[in-house]
Write an enzyme that holds these catalytic residues in place. Structure first.
Site, short mmCIF file in Angstrom:
data_model
loop_
_atom_site.label_atom_id
_atom_site.label_comp_id
_atom_site.label_asym_id
_atom_site.label_seq_id
_atom_site.Cartn_x
_atom_site.Cartn_y
_atom_site.Cartn_z
N LYS A 60 0.91 -1.14 0.08
CA LYS A 60 0.23 0.02 0.09
C LYS A 60 0.90 1.26 -0.17
O LYS A 60 1.95 1.05 0.56
CB LYS A 60 -0.88 -0.15 1.27
CG LYS A 60 -2.03 1.03 1.41
CD LYS A 60 -2.77 0.93 2.64
CE LYS A 60 -3.68 1.77 3.01
NZ LYS A 60 -4.50 1.51 4.18
N SER A 89 -9.43 1.48 3.09
CA SER A 89 -8.63 2.23 2.29
C SER A 89 -7.31 1.34 1.68
O SER A 89 -7.07 1.89 0.35
CB SER A 89 -8.12 3.37 3.19
OG SER A 89 -6.91 2.78 4.11
N SER A 128 -9.42 -0.60 7.41
CA SER A 128 -9.08 -0.77 6.15
C SER A 128 -8.30 -1.90 5.49
O SER A 128 -8.04 -1.65 4.17
CB SER A 128 -7.87 0.60 6.23
OG SER A 128 -8.67 1.76 5.78
#
Ligand code: GLN
Length: 486
Positions: free
Chosen positions: A78, A153, A177
């Site tokens: 990420k 996210s 997330s």
């Protein structure tokens, strides 16, 4: 089966036997990214050259006899995780040109293990969100239905895993997330116990709940990655000196004597009927597999979202203060004095959600409001934590839906921040309490994956891995693939 479709376990077996090389495996993943990322938009940066070099080095280490489950395995991180020499944006304009000067501890550990970094995945700006629609670079798309969000996210990471752009990915979970996108994309996602994996080198969101973790194709793979990234780190004093078990080697195959708690508040009227049906079927399956289902109550859970959305913006307002155009990233020119320069840089650099959170948090922390909001929220947080700890003294884990519904359409609720915050209804509890929680695939509604969440006791990752693994083996939802991936 194509190489990029392999799990860590499968790929490692083939690498160890010399049937494939890491270079071949890495090339298969890079090809896959080129083939479909135009549609999925999971990636912000692909480091092809660097990845191939790392793959060659891994093959060299294998040749010399080194054995290690992650040696030569390609993964994606990420983009709020610092990667030395590689652009790290947190999906924010303010960090658009930022090249990280050092590796996050978890990246360093994976490097040492010989895993191959393919690139960086899209996310909601600074990890604020549940859909990736808050990314400054546009949303990622759910591989099961490109008109839908992949969750957030860590949406780019989950979308990349389910569409086989990589063998596994890293995400961060502050308030769901990792678990939300895992559920929306039909993969496995673990939020470890707070402190189990180091936060050093993450771009901080909410320091008191941030924790990095794996997103993988199977529970066993999650166990393998956690072992590699967990442990004490002198650069993060919230990581305790606690042995890291060999989670995957100890995976249990039976559930006899296991008690699974079902919090009645988590199957209330806010949850869609079709999701409840899936959870009820999963409960039945668990009973068939020998587990005992125990009804439990977590009456303060209903305050979780409210408490989370006081504490989180408060910490964000403080953590984002460092982005001022002087020390990092984007810097607005032509500021005639310091204040105008700050205003311009931050005005141009932050997206609407980051600005909203900075304002909410600054308000909640300001003199006169601190006691009523921040302090009050911290007190309720303690009650939530104590309540969850007490219930987890009586049962081995808690079972809940991960999300109240399937992935929604892109654009459907972008203008409704409150609806977006309510996405986190089932995931904030474990975050506020710092407990480990995993989302695993549990079925489909309208051809879209649905996840179930297992919450375990503090540092009880092994317990939830066992309970998740038995269910996964008995159901094999993974055999279903998005049309895009057939
Ligand atoms: N939906 C949560 C939020 O917007 C998720 C944040 C996270 O875990 N990074 O705050």
């Amino acid at each position: 089966m194509k190489l990029n479709q392999l799990t860590i376990k499968e790929a490692n077996k083939k690498l160890a036997k010399g049937e494939i090389t890491s270079v071949e495996l890495t090339k298969a993943c890079l090809r896959r990214i080129k083939e479909i990322d135009g549609k999925v938009k999971a990636m912000l940066t692909v480091c092809e050259e660097k990845a191939l070099k790392q793959a060659e080095a891994a093959d060299g280490r294998r040749k010399k006899g080194e054995k290690n489950e992650l040696l030569g395995i390609p993964y994606i991180a990420k983009d709020n995780i610092m990667t030395k020499g590689v652009r790290t944006t947190a999906a924010s304009r303010i960090l658009d040109n930022y090249i990280a000067p050092y590796d996050a501890t978890i990246i360093k550990k994976l490097k040492k293990a010989g895993a191959v970094l393919l690139g960086k995945a899209n996310l909601d700006e600074f990890a604020h969100g549940a859909s990736t629609e808050n990314s400054a670079y546009g949303p990622s798309h759910n591989p099961w239905d490109l008109d839908r969000v992949p969750g957030g996210s860590s949406g780019g990471s989950a979308a990349a895993v389910v569409s086989d752009m990589c063998v596994f990915a890293l995400g961060t979970d502050t308030g769901g997330s990792i678990r939300c996108p895992a559920s929306f994309c039909g993969v496995v996602g673990l939020k470890p116990t707070y402190g189990r994996s180091s936060r050093f080198g993450l771009i901080a969101m909410t320091s008191s709940t941030d924790v990095p973790g794996p997103i993988t194709k199977t529970v066993e793979d999650t166990a393998i990655v956690l072992k590699a990234i967990a442990g004490q780190d002198k650069n993060d004093t919230t990581t305790p000196l606690k042995t890291v078990p060999d989670y995957s080697a100890d995976l249990k195959k039976a559930l006899k004597g296991t008690k699974i708690g079902l919090p009645k508040e988590y199957l209330n009227k806010g949850t869609k009927e079709n999701i409840k049906k899936i959870i009820k079927e999963a409960i039945k399956k668990y009973q068939e597999l020998g587990a005992e289902i125990v009804d439990v109550s977590l009456p303060h859970t209903k305050y979780g979202v409210a408490v989370y959305y006081i504490i989180t913006p408060s910490e964000i307002s403080s953590n984002l203060a460092r982005f001022d155009g002087i020390r990092y990233g984007h810097s607005a020119v032509n500021g005639k004095d310091l204040i105008t320069a700050y205003k311009k840089t931050r005005g141009e650099g932050f997206g609407p959600e980051a600005k909203r959170r900075i304002m909410l948090g600054t308000y909640a922390l300001s003199a006169g409001y601190f006691d009523a909001y921040y302090l009050q929220a911290q007190k309720v947080r303690t009650i939530i934590k104590e309540e969850m700890d007490a219930v987890l003294n009586k049962v081995d884990c808690l079972l809940t839906p991960t999300s109240p519904h399937i992935a929604f359409k892109i654009g459907e609720q972008v203008d409704d921040p409150l609806a977006m915050y309510l996405e986190d209804i089932f995931v904030t509890g474990a975050s506020l309490a710092g407990l480990p929680a995993i989302s695993i695939p549990a079925g489909f509604v309208d051809n879209m994956p649905v996840g179930l969440q297992l919450i375990g006791p503090r540092f009880g990752e092994q317990t939830i891995f066992n309970i998740a693994n038995v269910y996964e083996n008995a159901t094999n939802w993974r055999a279903n693939k998005p049309n895009l991936c057939k």
